[in-house]
Design an enzyme around this catalytic site. Structure first.
Site, PDB file in Angstrom:
ATOM      1  N   SER A  97       1.626   4.038  -3.232  1.00 22.52           N
ATOM      2  CA  SER A  97       1.324   5.476  -3.149  1.00 22.52           C
ATOM      3  C   SER A  97       2.545   6.310  -3.514  1.00 22.52           C
ATOM      4  O   SER A  97       2.429   7.354  -4.160  1.00 22.52           O
ATOM      5  CB  SER A  97       0.815   5.836  -1.750  1.00 22.52           C
ATOM      6  OG  SER A  97       1.844   5.805  -0.774  1.00 22.52           O
ATOM      7  N   LYS A  98       3.720   5.844  -3.120  1.00 19.87           N
ATOM      8  CA  LYS A  98       4.935   6.594  -3.424  1.00 19.87           C
ATOM      9  C   LYS A  98       5.375   6.389  -4.872  1.00 19.87           C
ATOM     10  O   LYS A  98       6.054   7.242  -5.462  1.00 19.87           O
ATOM     11  CB  LYS A  98       6.049   6.197  -2.461  1.00 19.87           C
ATOM     12  CG  LYS A  98       5.787   6.642  -1.024  1.00 19.87           C
ATOM     13  CD  LYS A  98       5.582   8.151  -0.916  1.00 19.87           C
ATOM     14  CE  LYS A  98       5.494   8.626   0.520  1.00 19.87           C
ATOM     15  NZ  LYS A  98       5.391  10.103   0.615  1.00 19.87           N
ATOM     16  N   PRO A 116       0.812  -1.222   0.000  1.00 22.71           N
ATOM     17  CA  PRO A 116       0.000   0.000   0.000  1.00 22.71           C
ATOM     18  C   PRO A 116       0.844   1.271   0.000  1.00 22.71           C
ATOM     19  O   PRO A 116       0.594   2.208  -0.771  1.00 22.71           O
ATOM     20  CB  PRO A 116      -0.830  -0.124   1.286  1.00 22.71           C
ATOM     21  CG  PRO A 116      -0.820  -1.578   1.622  1.00 22.71           C
ATOM     22  CD  PRO A 116       0.500  -2.100   1.157  1.00 22.71           C
ATOM     23  N   TYR A 117       1.843   1.295   0.870  1.00 24.76           N
ATOM     24  CA  TYR A 117       2.685   2.480   1.007  1.00 24.76           C
ATOM     25  C   TYR A 117       3.531   2.705  -0.246  1.00 24.76           C
ATOM     26  O   TYR A 117       3.590   3.817  -0.793  1.00 24.76           O
ATOM     27  CB  TYR A 117       3.581   2.309   2.233  1.00 24.76           C
ATOM     28  CG  TYR A 117       4.499   3.469   2.519  1.00 24.76           C
ATOM     29  CD1 TYR A 117       3.997   4.740   2.792  1.00 24.76           C
ATOM     30  CD2 TYR A 117       5.885   3.295   2.530  1.00 24.76           C
ATOM     31  CE1 TYR A 117       4.843   5.803   3.066  1.00 24.76           C
ATOM     32  CE2 TYR A 117       6.737   4.349   2.813  1.00 24.76           C
ATOM     33  CZ  TYR A 117       6.209   5.600   3.082  1.00 24.76           C
ATOM     34  OH  TYR A 117       7.055   6.648   3.356  1.00 24.76           O
ATOM     35  N   VAL A 118       4.173   1.648  -0.722  1.00 28.26           N
ATOM     36  CA  VAL A 118       5.035   1.763  -1.897  1.00 28.26           C
ATOM     37  C   VAL A 118       4.233   2.165  -3.130  1.00 28.26           C
ATOM     38  O   VAL A 118       4.698   2.968  -3.956  1.00 28.26           O
ATOM     39  CB  VAL A 118       5.792   0.436  -2.112  1.00 28.26           C
ATOM     40  CG1 VAL A 118       6.387   0.371  -3.511  1.00 28.26           C
ATOM     41  CG2 VAL A 118       6.897   0.287  -1.071  1.00 28.26           C
TER      42      VAL A 118
END
Length: 252
Positions: free
Chosen positions: A163-164, A159-161
């Site tokens: 978004s980045k 999820p985090y990656v």
């Protein structure tokens, strides 16, 4: 849209730092103030920490104000930029350090949490970048943030990656869209850095394992990343453009 360059007589330069009340953002505020910048400290909700960041900027030799704004709210972001122009006369750099982290295996995703993550990290970045593209003075800098975790394929980081990844995808495109303005657009992608955002929810064994990954065998510090920020917004860093700078101690 063309914004006139600021006269060199109009020192000091002015930067907006989103997420400026904590972690990398706060250390970037202090570091820029030490270089004589006037800084607008954007924060989401921790007023006391934002006020402390303003005080630290003053102690470092700069001027600063704190402005609360949700980076994903276009009206709030416009008001943030208005406040910077009213207080200091213009905007020479935008350092978009605000972000949130949500880790989960894909099979266990909480889609509401995913939406909240993307609202801040994707919509928020586009909202701030849009306003910056309209208002940063000619010759200025737009600096975004990603993560070196993009290249590590760590379980639970999807999820985090993701978004980045959106931030990195827009970096070169926005740099090209700023042609004719002498405005640089870059993204800093820190590796494991000892911030509250990174350390939250990790046990000592996990932190030690991550700290051992770089050849330099330690976690990064907010000060390490702030030095990269200070370089990229300086005249000495102005030939770097459309790049993702992986400040991570050598993690591949």
């Amino acid at each position: 849209m063309t914004t006139a360059p600021r006269s060199t007589a109009e020192a000091p330069r002015t930067a907006i730092v989103t997420g400026g009340s904590r972690g990398i953002g706060r250390e970037s505020v202090r570091r820029l103030a030490a270089d004589g910048w006037s800084v607008v400290v954007n924060y989401a909700g921790r007023t006391s920490e934002a006020e402390a960041a303003v005080a630290e900027a003053a102690e470092a030799g700069g001027r600063a104000i704190a402005v609360r704004a949700d980076v994903a709210d276009e009206s709030a972001v416009a008001t943030l930029f208005d406040a910077a122009e009213e207080a200091f006369g213009g905007i020479d750099a935008v350092v978009h350090a605000a972000g949130r982290m949500y880790l989960s295996p894909v099979a266990d995703l909480d889609l509401d949490a995913l939406d909240a993550l993307h609202r801040t990290n994707v919509r928020g970045t586009f909202t701030v970048a849009r306003e910056a593209a309209r208002r940063v003075s000619d010759g200025g800098t737009i600096l975004l943030f990603s993560t070196s975790a993009i290249g590590l394929a760590l379980p639970s980081y999807a999820p985090y990656v993701a978004s980045k990844g959106a931030v990195e995808a827009m970096t070169l495109i926005l740099a090209r869209e700023m042609r004719g303005r002498d405005v640089t657009v870059n993204t800093v992608a820190p590796g494991p850095t000892a911030t509250a955002l990174f350390l939250d929810g990790k046990d000592e064994e996990t932190v030690a394992r991550l700290a051992a990954q770089p050849p330099l065998e330690r976690l990064g510090t907010p000060a390490d990343i702030a030095e990269v920020v200070a370089f990229l917004v300086s005249p000495q860093g102005h030939w770097v453009n459309g790049q993702v700078v992986r400040a991570n101690g050598g993690i591949v």
